[in-house]
Design a protein around this motif. Structure first.
Motif, PDB file in Angstrom:
ATOM      1  N   LYS A  10      52.775  14.994 -36.865  1.00  0.00           N
ATOM      2  CA  LYS A  10      51.695  15.975 -36.849  1.00  0.00           C
ATOM      3  C   LYS A  10      50.697  15.710 -37.967  1.00  0.00           C
ATOM      4  N   SER A  11      51.196  15.429 -39.170  1.00  0.00           N
ATOM      5  CA  SER A  11      50.312  15.169 -40.310  1.00  0.00           C
ATOM      6  C   SER A  11      49.523  13.890 -40.108  1.00  0.00           C
TER       7      SER A  11
ATOM      8  N   LYS B  38      46.561  14.285 -37.816  1.00  0.00           N
ATOM      9  CA  LYS B  38      45.469  15.086 -38.388  1.00  0.00           C
ATOM     10  C   LYS B  38      44.816  14.416 -39.600  1.00  0.00           C
TER      11      LYS B  38
ATOM     12  N   SER C  57      40.842  14.293 -39.733  1.00  0.00           N
ATOM     13  CA  SER C  57      40.164  15.532 -40.119  1.00  0.00           C
ATOM     14  C   SER C  57      40.348  15.819 -41.605  1.00  0.00           C
ATOM     15  N   ASP C  58      41.522  15.461 -42.161  1.00  0.00           N
ATOM     16  CA  ASP C  58      41.734  15.639 -43.601  1.00  0.00           C
ATOM     17  C   ASP C  58      40.802  14.748 -44.408  1.00  0.00           C
TER      18      ASP C  58
END
Length: 516
Positions: free
Chosen positions: A83-84, A87, A90-91
């Motif tokens: 999941k991390s 993403k 976007s981070d």
């Protein structure tokens, strides 16, 4: 001209190190320690850098503090989950500025195994958009046991990744292979450099070409142990036969381009043969054609890899007829040996034949030995051996099974857990399992066990060993490893085995029943 950063490798041409901005580059490493050294060297060459780590804490990667590099380095940790990772784009878009410079992303290869091919493609496209918008250089440095799968997958992303390279440890040096590298409007591909390490810095080695021998008059000569011709006389005047391998080796020390043929009859000859081959290849150069003919079935594939790493051109199996053997020799003529042969033979043997233990091991020692072998990056991925759990038939106990279990090869280990017997067979392939069990057990194995479960991939074996560790009794965990006890005895090689039966001692009693 686009702005660029340098990797910081010493004595390497700038065009092989320059990374343009915006740009995305990916370097894979076999070993974690090499990845750590590489990332510290890259940071030392930067004026501005940001470090993101999805493995250990980023502060630990910079401890002790690098001798050079930016005074201030923003540090970020990424949770080690799918999941991390999905993403991350976007981070980056939210956190980084247009003056971030070089952004390094340090990961374990296992993290990328969690993404499907479609998810990885989508991830690359999203990351590329952020890199272009923010105008920074993104360098991904990845290490781990599943690095081969990742390297193969990266070949599809030529349009999204500006450069892909791989750092591989080879005992006495490192090979830095560039698949492709785009910098300053110039594309370089399929390059290889040999590196050494000094003060934790990678430095290119200026390899000198081996001097050509003054004469190649022996290029048509064959120096062979007479047993390889199966009793036939020399096939021509160019053939010289000797009584044994030692005489072949002695004569080959004067050769430059001849074909040198050793015989292999017993497993015990492998290490001595490896030493002879290694010595010839290092001293006589790449012109020799070194061949081994197996006269009886003696080699596991790990033994074959050792001999090839020492400098053998070809190994002819015992199943090959004489005609196939002679065809192999003919195919080697005119060829030059091109692989790198490390100078330290002992390190090579210990790396390619790492388990110098066999037989019964205490449960915790068994887990440690198997885990260490699985982490050896010099052995082929998903081909290091088999882990087998065997459940005895109801009439037999695990203690009785152990009396029938006689592993003969180094690397074949056995332990027990509750009502199961665990076997680890080093360098054994799936299709050889039944043959191995037949040799290990003194009774037919299909009559001893009700069922069996098999693990053969690295991550499967590591996962099962992890489960075994969790059920090791606390009392056993607190015991010193490989210390003699009532259940385990230490051998001279460092392995453990079941204790020998105690020898009865005579005791004299007096009439009152007291011991004298």
């Amino acid at each position: 001209m686009k702005n660029s950063s340098l990797l910081g490798l010493q004595q390497v041409q700038p065009e092989l190190m320059a990374m343009q901005s915006p740009g995305c580059y990916w370097v894979t490493c076999q070993r974690q320690e090499d990845a750590r050294h590489f990332i510290r060297q890259v940071i030392s060459a930067q004026q501005s850098a940001t470090l993101i780590s999805a493995d250990e804490a980023p502060r630990a990667l910079l401890t002790p503090t690098p001798a050079a590099g930016p005074d201030r380095i923003p540090l970020f940790s990424l949770p080690k989950n799918k999941k991390s990772l999905l993403k991350l784009d976007s981070d980056l878009a939210r956190t980084l500025s247009n003056k971030s410079g070089l952004v390094l992303f340090y990961t374990d290869s296992l993290l990328w195994d969690k993404l499907s091919a479609e998810e990885l493609t989508l991830w690359m496209k999203r990351i590329r958009r952020v890199i272009t918008k923010k105008a920074f250089t993104f360098l991904i440095i990845t290490f781990g046991s599943t690095i081969i799968n990742l390297r193969d997958n990266l070949q599809r992303y030529f349009r999204q990744i500006d450069g892909v390279a791989h750092l591989e440890f080879q005992q006495d040096s490192w090979q830095y292979r560039i698949n492709w590298w785009y910098s300053t409007d110039r594309l370089l591909a399929d390059r290889a450099l040999r590196l050494k390490q000094h003060n934790e810095c990678f430095i290119a080695v200026n390899e000198k070409e081996q001097p050509e021998p003054l004469s190649r008059d022996d290029v048509t000569h064959y120096l062979a142990d007479k047993i390889v011709l199966e009793g036939a006389p020399p096939l021509s005047k160019q053939w010289v036969l000797f009584a044994d391998n030692e005489q072949v080796f002695s004569r080959a020390q004067q050769a430059s381009a001849a074909t040198v043929i050793f015989s292999l009859t017993h497993t015990e000859e492998i290490n001595s043969l490896a030493k002879r081959v290694h010595s010839l290849r290092r001293s006589r150069g790449n012109g020799l054609k070194i061949v081994i003919r197996e006269m009886k079935t003696s080699l596991r594939y790990s033994d074959e890899r050792l001999l090839l790493a020492c400098g053998v051109n070809a190994i002819v199996p015992s199943t090959a007829p004489m005609s196939r053997f002679l065809t192999t020799l003919e195919g080697l003529q005119g060829l030059q040996f091109s692989r790198h042969v490390p100078g330290n033979l002992d390190a090579l043997i210990s790396a390619l034949q790492p388990l110098q233990q066999k037989g019964y091991l205490r449960l915790d020692a068994f887990c440690i030995a198997v885990s260490q072998l699985m982490s050896n990056t010099l052995l082929p991925e998903n081909d290091k051996g088999l882990l087998v759990a065997l459940r005895p038939v109801p009439e037999l106990k695990t203690e009785q099974i152990l009396t029938l279990c006689k592993p003969r090869r180094y690397g074949d280990l056995v332990t027990t857990l509750e009502d199961r017997v665990y076997l680890f067979l080093s360098s054994c392939r799936f299709n050889d399992l039944d043959t191995a069990l037949t040799f290990i057990f003194s009774l037919p194995h299909d009559q001893l066990f009700a069922n069996r479960v098999l693990w053969f991939e690295d991550h499967q074996i590591l996962a099962e060993v992890g489960k075994i560790k969790n059920v090791v009794p606390d009392s056993l965990r607190e015991m010193p490893l490989l210390v003699e006890s009532t259940t385990v005895e230490k051998t001279t090689t460092g392995a453990t085995r079941m204790p020998l039966r105690r020898i009865p001692q005579p005791v004299s009693l007096n009439l009152e029943g007291k011991r004298r």
